[in-house]
Scaffold this active site. Structure first.
Site, PDB file in Angstrom:
ATOM      1  CG  HIS A   1      -1.900  -1.063   1.321  1.00 62.38           C
ATOM      2  ND1 HIS A   1      -1.793  -2.110   2.206  1.00 62.38           N
ATOM      3  CD2 HIS A   1      -3.042  -1.267   0.621  1.00 62.38           C
ATOM      4  CE1 HIS A   1      -2.842  -2.912   2.067  1.00 62.38           C
ATOM      5  NE2 HIS A   1      -3.608  -2.437   1.108  1.00 62.38           N
TER       6      HIS A   1
ATOM      7  CD  GLN B   1     -14.113  -5.535  -1.823  1.00 59.88           C
ATOM      8  OE1 GLN B   1     -14.311  -4.374  -2.165  1.00 59.88           O
ATOM      9  NE2 GLN B   1     -12.895  -6.085  -1.858  1.00 59.88           N
TER      10      GLN B   1
END
Length: 281
Positions: free
Chosen positions: A28, A52
Site C-alpha cells: 500500500h 465485495q
C-alpha cells in the site's frame, strides 16, 4: 471529502488517490509513494467494503487497524484520509450497481459471485466523491485492476487508472493484508504460489510457449504442497482474461489457492517483445 477535493481542483492542484481496505503494508505504501511522485494532493481511503464479501467470507474478521494505518499514511505524506461509514457509502434504499460484463465472471468471479460487482460499485463511488486525476492500484489483484480500467474507460471517467508493481516479501510471497491470518507453518507453505509462478517464468525464459503445459506445471507444483488447496492456475489474455493455449501478445499467469483457511492470489505478467517474451513477477 467532496468539498476538500473541489477546493484542491479549484486551486489547480492535481489529486492522486489511493483506495485501500486498511491493514496497510509496504505494498500500500508503494502506491502512496507513486501517488506522491506525480500529484500535488494525495488522498487515501480506508473502507472495508461489505458488498465485495460473500456471506461465508471474512468480512467480520478482516483485519482492522485504523489508528496504526492512519499513522502510516500520515507519516508517508498523505494529505487527507477518507474513512466513511458503511451507511454513508450505502445509504438506506441504495439500489444502483456496476457490473463489468465479460470480465467479472471469470477466475475469482467464478468462486466469488458478486465480488467484482461490489468492487466496481465502491470504486466508482469513491472516484465520484474524490474525482482524482489519477488513482493507484496494485497489480497483485490483476483481475480487479483490469475490471477497474475497463469501467473507467467505458464510463468516460476523468481518472487515469495507474497499476503499480507487486511488492513481495524477501521469500517472494506477495504482500497482502490476509497474510496476517497465516500461522508460521502456513506462512512457509504460502510461498508455493510464488514458486509456481517463478517456475513458469523460468520455463518461459527457456522458450516454452505452450500455455497449457505451463498452467499444468503450475497446478502440479501447487498441489504438491499439503497445506494448499488449489482454486485455479491459468494462463489468460491480459485484456480479455480468456484462457490462451499459446503465449501471444500480453498474457497473465494467475493463481489462487487456500493456504489453510486463507485465500491468496498472485500473478505473473508476460509481454511479447520482438518475438520473445518478457516476464514480471
Amino acid at each position: 471529502m467532496k468539498q476538500v477535493s473541489r477546493q484542491a481542483r479549484a486551486e489547480g492542484r492535481s489529486i492522486g488517490f489511493v483506495p485501500t481496505m486498511g491493514a496497510l503494508h509496504a505494498g500500500h505504501l508503494s502506491l502512496v509513494r507513486a501517488a506522491l511522485a506525480g500529484s500535488q494532493q494525495v488522498i487515501a481511503s480506508i473502507f472495508v467494503n461489505p458488498t465485495q464479501f460473500a456471506p461465508n467470507e471474512d468480512f467480520q474478521k478482516y483485519p482492522r487497524r485504523f489508528e496504526a494505518d492512519r499513522k502510516k499514511l500520515e507519516d508517508a505524506g498523505v494529505g487527507y484520509l477518507f474513512a466513511p461509514e458503511s451507511s454513508e457509502i450505502y445509504p438506506p434504499g441504495f439500489r444502483t450497481w456496476v457490473n463489468v460484463e465479460g470480465l467479472s465472471d471469470r477466475l475469482d468471479g467464478r468462486s466469488r459471485p458478486g465480488h467484482f460487482r461490489g468492487v466496481a460499485t465502491v470504486v466508482l463511488k469513491l472516484l465520484e466523491i474524490i474525482q482524482p486525476q489519477r488513482a493507484f492500484f496494485g497489480r497483485k489483484d490483476a483481475q480487479q485492476a483490469r475490471i477497474i480500467r475497463q469501467m473507467a474507460r467505458d464510463l468516460h471517467l476523468d481518472t487515469e487508472i495507474v497499476v503499480c508493481p507487486i511488492v513481495r516479501e524477501p521469500d517472494g510471497l506477495a504482500m497482502s493484508s490476509r497474510n496476517a491470518y497465516l500461522n508460521p507453518r502456513e506462512r512457509r507453505a504460502a510461498t508455493i504460489l510464488f514458486r509456481a509462478l517463478d517456475a513458469a517464468r523460468i520455463s518461459i525464459s527457456h522458450g516454452e510457449p505452450d500455455a497449457l503445459r505451463l498452467s499444468a506445471a503450475m497446478r502440479e507444483l501447487i498441489r504438491s504442497e499439503p497445506l494448499a488447496d488449489l482454486e485455479y492456475a491459468e494462463l489468460v489474455d491480459a485484456e480479455t482474461l480468456e484462457p490462451v493455449t499459446r503465449l501471444r501478445g500480453e498474457c497473465l499467469a494467475l493463481v489462487a489457492a487456500r493456504i489453510g483457511s486463507t485465500r491468496l492470489i498472485d500473478n505473473l505478467q508476460i509481454e511479447e517483445r520482438d518475438g520473445a517474451f518478457a516476464t514480471t513477477l
